[in-house]
Design a protein around this motif. Sequence first.
Motif, PDB file in Angstrom:
ATOM      1  N   LEU A  53       0.855  -1.204  -0.059  1.00 10.14           N
ATOM      2  CA  LEU A  53       0.111  -0.019  -0.016  1.00 10.14           C
ATOM      3  C   LEU A  53       1.034   1.242  -0.078  1.00 10.14           C
ATOM      4  CD1 LEU A  53      -2.888   1.345   0.492  1.00 10.14           C
ATOM      5  CD2 LEU A  53      -2.288   0.953   2.980  1.00 10.14           C
ATOM      6  N   ALA A  54       0.533   2.184  -0.897  1.00  8.70           N
ATOM      7  CA  ALA A  54       1.291   3.585  -0.951  1.00  8.70           C
ATOM      8  C   ALA A  54       0.457   4.527  -0.785  1.00  8.70           C
ATOM      9  CB  ALA A  54       1.925   3.684  -2.196  1.00  8.70           C
ATOM     10  N   ILE A  55       0.652   5.202   0.272  1.00  9.20           N
ATOM     11  CA  ILE A  55      -0.311   6.518   0.582  1.00  9.20           C
ATOM     12  C   ILE A  55       0.452   8.008   0.008  1.00  9.20           C
ATOM     13  CG2 ILE A  55      -1.213   7.845   2.584  1.00  9.20           C
ATOM     14  CD1 ILE A  55      -0.487   4.996   4.063  1.00  9.20           C
ATOM     15  N   VAL A  56      -0.553   8.459  -0.801  1.00 12.07           N
ATOM     16  CA  VAL A  56       0.197   9.645  -1.486  1.00 12.07           C
ATOM     17  C   VAL A  56      -0.244  10.797  -0.826  1.00 12.07           C
ATOM     18  CG1 VAL A  56       0.173  10.627  -4.018  1.00 12.07           C
ATOM     19  CG2 VAL A  56      -0.070   8.213  -3.832  1.00 12.07           C
ATOM     20  N   GLY A  57       0.533  11.482  -0.243  1.00  6.15           N
ATOM     21  CA  GLY A  57       0.128  12.768   0.431  1.00  6.15           C
ATOM     22  C   GLY A  57       0.587  14.101  -0.229  1.00  6.15           C
ATOM     23  N   GLY A 102      11.193   5.690  16.584  1.00  9.50           N
ATOM     24  CA  GLY A 102      11.070   4.252  16.538  1.00  9.50           C
ATOM     25  C   GLY A 102       9.730   3.636  15.788  1.00  9.50           C
ATOM     26  N   PHE A 103       8.863   4.524  15.332  1.00 10.76           N
ATOM     27  CA  PHE A 103       7.520   4.160  14.817  1.00 10.76           C
ATOM     28  C   PHE A 103       7.910   3.676  13.049  1.00 10.76           C
ATOM     29  CE2 PHE A 103       3.619   5.040  12.636  1.00 10.76           C
ATOM     30  CZ  PHE A 103       2.604   4.520  13.688  1.00 10.76           C
ATOM     31  N   ARG A 104       7.353   2.441  13.156  1.00  7.48           N
ATOM     32  CA  ARG A 104       7.637   2.080  11.564  1.00  7.48           C
ATOM     33  C   ARG A 104       6.419   1.560  10.932  1.00  7.48           C
ATOM     34  NH1 ARG A 104       9.076  -3.028  11.992  1.00  7.48           N
ATOM     35  NH2 ARG A 104      10.060  -2.869  10.040  1.00  7.48           N
ATOM     36  N   LEU A 105       6.522   1.545   9.836  1.00 11.39           N
ATOM     37  CA  LEU A 105       5.190   1.203   8.974  1.00 11.39           C
ATOM     38  C   LEU A 105       5.587  -0.258   8.419  1.00 11.39           C
ATOM     39  CD1 LEU A 105       4.431   4.248   6.727  1.00 11.39           C
ATOM     40  CD2 LEU A 105       3.757   3.812   9.354  1.00 11.39           C
ATOM     41  N   LYS A 106       4.201  -1.092   8.367  1.00 10.35           N
ATOM     42  CA  LYS A 106       4.291  -2.464   8.030  1.00 10.35           C
ATOM     43  C   LYS A 106       3.275  -2.589   6.746  1.00 10.35           C
ATOM     44  CE  LYS A 106       2.847  -4.473  11.570  1.00 10.35           C
ATOM     45  NZ  LYS A 106       2.604  -5.627  12.452  1.00 10.35           N
ATOM     46  N   GLY A 107       3.822  -2.797   5.671  1.00 12.67           N
ATOM     47  CA  GLY A 107       3.140  -3.243   4.399  1.00 12.67           C
ATOM     48  C   GLY A 107       2.585  -1.826   3.911  1.00 12.67           C
ATOM     49  N   ALA A 108       3.268  -0.649   4.338  1.00 12.17           N
ATOM     50  CA  ALA A 108       2.733   0.626   3.676  1.00 12.17           C
ATOM     51  C   ALA A 108       3.846   1.599   3.603  1.00 12.17           C
ATOM     52  CB  ALA A 108       1.670   1.230   4.843  1.00 12.17           C
ATOM     53  N   ALA A 109       3.713   2.478   2.814  1.00  5.83           N
ATOM     54  CA  ALA A 109       4.783   3.805   2.570  1.00  5.83           C
ATOM     55  C   ALA A 109       3.875   4.944   2.159  1.00  5.83           C
ATOM     56  CB  ALA A 109       5.790   3.146   1.513  1.00  5.83           C
ATOM     57  N   ILE A 110       4.728   5.949   2.733  1.00  3.48           N
ATOM     58  CA  ILE A 110       3.918   7.314   2.259  1.00  3.48           C
ATOM     59  C   ILE A 110       5.054   7.932   1.324  1.00  3.48           C
ATOM     60  CG2 ILE A 110       3.140   9.627   3.580  1.00  3.48           C
ATOM     61  CD1 ILE A 110       3.088   8.157   5.968  1.00  3.48           C
ATOM     62  N   VAL A 111       4.484   8.530   0.401  1.00  2.00           N
ATOM     63  CA  VAL A 111       5.226   9.513  -0.755  1.00  2.00           C
ATOM     64  C   VAL A 111       4.284  10.664  -1.021  1.00  2.00           C
ATOM     65  CG1 VAL A 111       6.230   9.540  -3.045  1.00  2.00           C
ATOM     66  CG2 VAL A 111       6.035   7.323  -1.749  1.00  2.00           C
ATOM     67  N   ASN A 112       4.860  11.760  -0.769  1.00  2.51           N
ATOM     68  CA  ASN A 112       4.129  12.923  -1.155  1.00  2.51           C
ATOM     69  C   ASN A 112       4.260  13.300  -2.627  1.00  2.51           C
ATOM     70  OD1 ASN A 112       3.007  13.898   1.522  1.00  2.51           O
ATOM     71  ND2 ASN A 112       5.137  14.908   1.838  1.00  2.51           N
ATOM     72  N   ALA A 113       3.303  14.011  -3.081  1.00  6.79           N
ATOM     73  CA  ALA A 113       3.142  14.274  -4.490  1.00  6.79           C
ATOM     74  C   ALA A 113       4.134  15.534  -4.699  1.00  6.79           C
ATOM     75  CB  ALA A 113       1.713  14.956  -4.807  1.00  6.79           C
ATOM     76  N   VAL A 114       4.434  16.438  -3.722  1.00 11.38           N
ATOM     77  CA  VAL A 114       5.261  17.513  -3.579  1.00 11.38           C
ATOM     78  C   VAL A 114       6.183  17.384  -2.555  1.00 11.38           C
ATOM     79  CG1 VAL A 114       5.664  20.005  -3.643  1.00 11.38           C
ATOM     80  CG2 VAL A 114       3.655  18.907  -4.970  1.00 11.38           C
ATOM     81  N   LEU A 148      -3.175   2.082  -3.969  1.00 13.91           N
ATOM     82  CA  LEU A 148      -2.707   3.425  -3.743  1.00 13.91           C
ATOM     83  C   LEU A 148      -4.144   4.133  -3.037  1.00 13.91           C
ATOM     84  CD1 LEU A 148      -1.109   4.839  -7.025  1.00 13.91           C
ATOM     85  CD2 LEU A 148      -0.155   3.417  -5.196  1.00 13.91           C
ATOM     86  N   ILE A 149      -3.528   4.994  -1.865  1.00 12.35           N
ATOM     87  CA  ILE A 149      -4.675   5.808  -1.328  1.00 12.35           C
ATOM     88  C   ILE A 149      -3.998   7.334  -1.497  1.00 12.35           C
ATOM     89  CG2 ILE A 149      -5.687   6.686   0.906  1.00 12.35           C
ATOM     90  CD1 ILE A 149      -5.374   3.827   2.001  1.00 12.35           C
ATOM     91  N   ALA A 150      -4.870   8.014  -2.119  1.00  9.67           N
ATOM     92  CA  ALA A 150      -4.753   9.631  -2.330  1.00  9.67           C
ATOM     93  C   ALA A 150      -5.219  10.312  -1.282  1.00  9.67           C
ATOM     94  CB  ALA A 150      -4.911  10.082  -3.964  1.00  9.67           C
ATOM     95  N   LEU A 151      -4.635  11.051  -0.667  1.00 10.88           N
ATOM     96  CA  LEU A 151      -4.900  11.953   0.464  1.00 10.88           C
ATOM     97  C   LEU A 151      -5.465  13.416  -0.376  1.00 10.88           C
ATOM     98  CD1 LEU A 151      -2.934  11.101   3.353  1.00 10.88           C
ATOM     99  CD2 LEU A 151      -5.081  10.056   2.788  1.00 10.88           C
ATOM    100  N   GLY A 152      -6.390  13.584  -0.787  1.00  6.34           N
ATOM    101  CA  GLY A 152      -6.899  14.747  -1.357  1.00  6.34           C
ATOM    102  C   GLY A 152      -6.707  14.785  -3.044  1.00  6.34           C
ATOM    103  N   GLN A 153      -7.166  15.732  -3.516  1.00  8.55           N
ATOM    104  CA  GLN A 153      -7.387  15.975  -4.986  1.00  8.55           C
ATOM    105  C   GLN A 153      -6.114  15.860  -5.685  1.00  8.55           C
ATOM    106  OE1 GLN A 153     -10.713  17.964  -6.257  1.00  8.55           O
ATOM    107  NE2 GLN A 153     -10.255  17.870  -8.494  1.00  8.55           N
ATOM    108  N   ILE A 154      -4.907  16.833  -5.177  1.00  8.85           N
ATOM    109  CA  ILE A 154      -3.950  17.140  -5.816  1.00  8.85           C
ATOM    110  C   ILE A 154      -2.952  15.518  -5.822  1.00  8.85           C
ATOM    111  CG2 ILE A 154      -1.546  18.193  -5.561  1.00  8.85           C
ATOM    112  CD1 ILE A 154      -2.914  20.598  -4.804  1.00  8.85           C
ATOM    113  N   ALA A 155      -3.074  15.122  -4.773  1.00 12.79           N
ATOM    114  CA  ALA A 155      -2.711  13.611  -4.902  1.00 12.79           C
ATOM    115  C   ALA A 155      -3.073  12.575  -5.643  1.00 12.79           C
ATOM    116  CB  ALA A 155      -2.392  13.037  -3.328  1.00 12.79           C
ATOM    117  N   HIS A 156      -4.320  12.823  -5.891  1.00 10.55           N
ATOM    118  CA  HIS A 156      -5.100  11.998  -6.823  1.00 10.55           C
ATOM    119  C   HIS A 156      -4.605  12.458  -8.028  1.00 10.55           C
ATOM    120  CE1 HIS A 156      -8.837  10.644  -9.114  1.00 10.55           C
ATOM    121  NE2 HIS A 156      -8.741  11.634  -9.641  1.00 10.55           N
TER     122      HIS A 156
END
Length: 219
Positions: A53-57, A102-114, A148-156
Motif C-alpha cells: 500500500l502506498a499512501i500519496v500525500g 522508532g515508529f515503523r510502517l508495515k506493508g505501507a509507505a507514504i510518498v508526497n506528491a510535492v 494506492l490511497i490518495a489523500l486529497g485531489q492533488i495527490a489523486h
Amino acid sequence: MLPQSPSPVADVEPPHDCPLCPRLVAFREGLRAEHPDWWNAPVHAFGDPDAWLAIVGLAPGMHGANRTGRPFTGDFAGILLYETLLKFGLAEGRYEARPDDGFRLKGAAIVNAVRCLPPQNKPLPEEISTCRSYYSLALDRLRHAKVLIALGQIAHQSAVRTAGGRLAAFKFGHLAEHRLPDGRLLIDSYHCSRYNQNTGRLTAEMFEQVFARALERRP
C-alpha cells in the motif's frame, strides 16, 4: 536536527538542496535562516520498501514534515493518519511525533506528491508537475505497492497522471475507486488536514473506511 528515518526509496530521492522550483527554494532558504534547527529540505518517503500500500500525500506541512523531516510527523494531520495505520496493523511502535521515535510502517509507505513545503500549503501547478518525476521514481521502486490511497485531489491527480491516465476519466471523490492504466488500484480520501477534520468534512470513521477498503482490495 533530529536523525531522519531511512527512506524506502533512498536512491531516487531529491537532493537536500533540490534546485528545481525557484519559489520553493526561496521559501526554504528563508525558513532555514529563521529556523536553522528544522529539516527545511525535500521530505523523503517513509515506510516499508516491500509495501503493498502506498499512501500519496500532498506536501510537507510547515510545522510537521518540514520541521521534522518525516511525512505527517509533528502536525495535526499525522495524528489521525498514524493512529489509523496502527489500528489496521499497518504500523508498529508508538507514534511520538518525532522522526527518532522508532515508529515503523508495515506493508505501507507514504510518498508526497510535492516534496518541498509550498507557501500557504498551496503548490503551483508547475511545481506539482516538476516534482511528479520524483513521485514516479519512488512508485517505480515500490514495485509491490499495487494499492494506492490518495489523500486529497492533488495527490489523486498526481497518481492518475503518473499512471498515464486522463483526469476527466478518473473523478476524485471520497472512497472512489479507480483502476489506473498501470494496473494499480487507486482509492481516494479527503485529506486528513486539520481543516477537514474540524469542519466535519472528514471524520475518523470516514477515514477508517478508506483503509478498510484498501485491506479488502489487498492483492
